[in-house]
Design a protein around this motif. Structure first.
Motif, PDB file in Angstrom:
ATOM      1  N   LEU A 117      59.763  25.910  59.984  1.00 52.49           N
ATOM      2  CA  LEU A 117      61.219  26.057  60.109  1.00 52.49           C
ATOM      3  C   LEU A 117      61.681  25.947  61.556  1.00 52.49           C
ATOM      4  O   LEU A 117      62.884  25.916  61.821  1.00 52.49           O
ATOM      5  CB  LEU A 117      61.637  27.426  59.560  1.00 52.49           C
ATOM      6  N   GLY A 118      60.722  25.926  62.462  1.00 51.27           N
ATOM      7  CA  GLY A 118      61.099  25.993  63.887  1.00 51.27           C
ATOM      8  C   GLY A 118      61.233  27.467  64.261  1.00 51.27           C
ATOM      9  O   GLY A 118      61.591  28.302  63.428  1.00 51.27           O
ATOM     10  N   GLU A 119      60.964  27.768  65.529  1.00 44.92           N
ATOM     11  CA  GLU A 119      60.909  29.162  65.960  1.00 44.92           C
ATOM     12  C   GLU A 119      62.243  29.896  65.744  1.00 44.92           C
ATOM     13  O   GLU A 119      62.275  31.010  65.231  1.00 44.92           O
ATOM     14  CB  GLU A 119      60.488  29.216  67.440  1.00 44.92           C
ATOM     15  N   ASN A 120      63.334  29.252  66.091  1.00 45.37           N
ATOM     16  CA  ASN A 120      64.620  29.958  66.021  1.00 45.37           C
ATOM     17  C   ASN A 120      65.015  30.285  64.592  1.00 45.37           C
ATOM     18  O   ASN A 120      65.470  31.382  64.289  1.00 45.37           O
ATOM     19  CB  ASN A 120      65.726  29.129  66.693  1.00 45.37           C
ATOM     20  N   ARG A 121      64.797  29.318  63.703  1.00 43.50           N
ATOM     21  CA  ARG A 121      65.173  29.567  62.312  1.00 43.50           C
ATOM     22  C   ARG A 121      64.251  30.634  61.699  1.00 43.50           C
ATOM     23  O   ARG A 121      64.705  31.489  60.939  1.00 43.50           O
ATOM     24  CB  ARG A 121      65.091  28.252  61.510  1.00 43.50           C
ATOM     25  N   ALA A 122      62.970  30.566  62.034  1.00 45.61           N
ATOM     26  CA  ALA A 122      62.039  31.586  61.521  1.00 45.61           C
ATOM     27  C   ALA A 122      62.462  32.966  62.030  1.00 45.61           C
ATOM     28  O   ALA A 122      62.483  33.948  61.283  1.00 45.61           O
ATOM     29  CB  ALA A 122      60.616  31.262  61.947  1.00 45.61           C
ATOM     30  N   LYS A 123      62.853  33.028  63.299  1.00 52.07           N
ATOM     31  CA  LYS A 123      63.293  34.307  63.877  1.00 52.07           C
ATOM     32  C   LYS A 123      64.583  34.801  63.229  1.00 52.07           C
ATOM     33  O   LYS A 123      64.822  36.007  63.153  1.00 52.07           O
ATOM     34  CB  LYS A 123      63.531  34.157  65.384  1.00 52.07           C
TER      35      LYS A 123
END
Ligand SMILES: Cc1cc2nc3c(=O)[nH]c(=O)nc-3n(C[C@H](O)[C@H](O)[C@H](O)COP(=O)(O)OP(=O)(O)OC[C@H]3O[C@@H](n4cnc5c(N)ncnc54)[C@H](O)[C@@H]3O)c2cc1C
Length: 425
Positions: free
Chosen positions: A264-270
């Motif tokens: 999901l990419g780091e930002n979306r996962a976060k």
């Protein structure tokens, strides 16, 4: 049984397999023969080899093929049914000793990972989330119970305080544990196997035990060889099937399923789990989820009692995931897999002896990532002649599940009751 392969598992796709083994061929003698290369068997094998025992592990498939290579990776505290179930059977002091040992099981993970340099994404932090507002008082009781047991450092979060920590509004509060967490389960298992090999354990994969002698001189026979030993450890858990008759009725295999989204990419996962905790709701039929190191969401849950895997697992699981995170409606699921959790009738782990030389441990009832390592260690202690801690757990009474035609329907009826209770409570 269903789930004969792990081909679609995210864990298989990201496994650090740096061990090499062969299948058993011919007759071998050992001090201890261990059946099953999951956490229980490998933990016992590692401890025994370090104490100078000649140990042979027989694994029907490959290391971590069973629950240890498929699970949610969540490192939980205590025992599945809670402390009161222990206190109903043991003195309060003994129940507390059991809790302390469950705490030790988490530290054991930490020390083994450090000592053997196991690369398995260990992360601390765990959120238990309540689906209904009135359950906040349950969380308060839970936090107080932990405090009374000397396990502090946990925080209660109201619905407002949970905002920003989870990308969902469906929960009404949470208990945050700082010393529970998650890891990559298969890589942890493979790391234990590598440590065991290094300590001198012989592991034979693709070596299904097809017959056992559980008498005073135990023997395990595969299609191509036999291991004769002074002691036997049976650690086949839900995957043992009917090999050892007296153990069959003591546990019930329950299917649990997990999906891994595309990265999901780091930002979306976060945006889903800001502080990278393991998360679970407090229902009996639990939803559990976490982020992976490569920024996917791993979402598990459901329960199946038929031992038949649902036809399209990804489609089966996705509505469950999007009920929590509707924003993932259009996200692709890259992996979907399942496995069998071994549950006991009282949901406390079951261990004991079938004879003075044959030991077993199984049935962690969904909390085996940490507990199975501890039980492996206790099995080793008992074989080394220090059985006091093992015997405390062996004292716990378990009512066997019925056999024959009644086995599955009775479990389905029991679980339907709990499902209805989750909805109504
Ligand atoms: C989908 C799923 C999710 C889970 N999630 C969590 C979680 O998030 N947190 C948690 O704490 N617990 C979880 N669990 C439970 C946890 O994974 C188990 O309690 C733990 O892995 C048990 O380890 P084990 O070594 O006893 O058994 P297993 O890992 O099942 O190992 C048994 C091994 O024995 C082998 N075997 C069986 N029969 C034979 C034979 N005849 N000959 C040779 N070998 C044999 C099998 O192939 C298998 O490799 C989950 C389980 C599943 C299935």
């Amino acid at each position: 049984m269903a789930n004969e392969t792990q081909a679609s598992s995210y864990y298989q796709a990201t496994a650090n397999r740096n061990i090499s083994t062969q299948a058993l061929g011919g007759d071998v003698a050992a001090d201890v023969v261990v059946i099953g290369a999951g956490y229980t068997g490998l933990s016992a094998a590692l401890e025994l080899a370090k104490a100078g025992f000649k140990v042979v592990v027989l694994e029907a498939q490959t290391v971590g093929f069973g629950a240890s290579g498929r699970n949610g990776g969540q490192i939980c505290t205590g025992f599945s049914p809670g402390q009161s179930r222990l206190e109903a059977q043991l003195s309060k002091a003994d129940a507390k000793r059991c809790f302390d040992m469950a705490e030790e099981s988490k530290r054991l993970i930490e020390t083994r990972i450090a000592e053997h340099e196991i690369d398995c994404d260990l992360t601390w932090g765990y959120l238990h989330c309540i689906p209904k507002p009135h359950q906040f008082s349950d969380l308060q009781k839970w936090a107080a119970e932990y405090e009374a047991l000397g396990y502090g450092g946990n925080t209660l979060l109201t619905k407002a305080e949970l905002e920003g920590k989870l990308g969902t509004a469906i929960y009404h509060g949470a208990l945050r544990e700082s010393h529970a967490g998650h890891l990559h389960p298969l890589n942890y298992c493979l790391g234990l196997a590598a440590a065991a090999l290094q300590a001198g354990v012989e592991i034979f994969e693709h070596s299904a035990v097809i017959d056992v002698d559980t008498g005073p001189s135990p023997k395990a026979r595969t299609a191509n060889g036999t291991v004769s030993a002074k002691f036997m450890v049976i650690a086949g858990n839900a995957y043992l099937g009917r090999l050892v008759k007296p153990l069959y009725g003591r546990i019930m295999p329950v299917g649990s399923y997990i999906v891994a989204t595309e990265p999901l990419g780091e930002n979306r996962a976060k945006s889903l789990i800001a502080n990278n905790e393991a998360v679970a709701n407090t229902n009996f039929i639990v939803d559990y989820f976490r982020r992976s190191a490569d920024h996917r969401l791993l979402f598990g849950g459901r329960a199946s009692y038929s031992t038949m895997e649902p036809a399209n697992l990804a489609e089966y699981m996705q509505p469950r995931m999007t009920a929590v995170f509707p924003q993932l409606k259009d996200v692709k699921v890259d992996f979907a897999w399942g496995g069998f959790i071994a549950i006991t009738s009282n949901r406390l782990p079951d261990c004991g002896r079938l004879s003075p030389t044959v030991y077993y441990a199984h049935g962690y009832s969904g909390q085996g990532v940490a507990l199975s390592g501890l039980y492996g260690k206790l099995l080793a202690e008992a074989i080394r002649g220090q059985a006091e801690r093992f015997d405390l757990f062996a004292k716990i009474k378990h009512f066997p599940f019925p056999g024959g035609a009644l086995r599955t329907p009775l479990l389905v009826a029991a679980m339907t009751y709990y499902r209805i209770r989750d909805v109504l409570s």
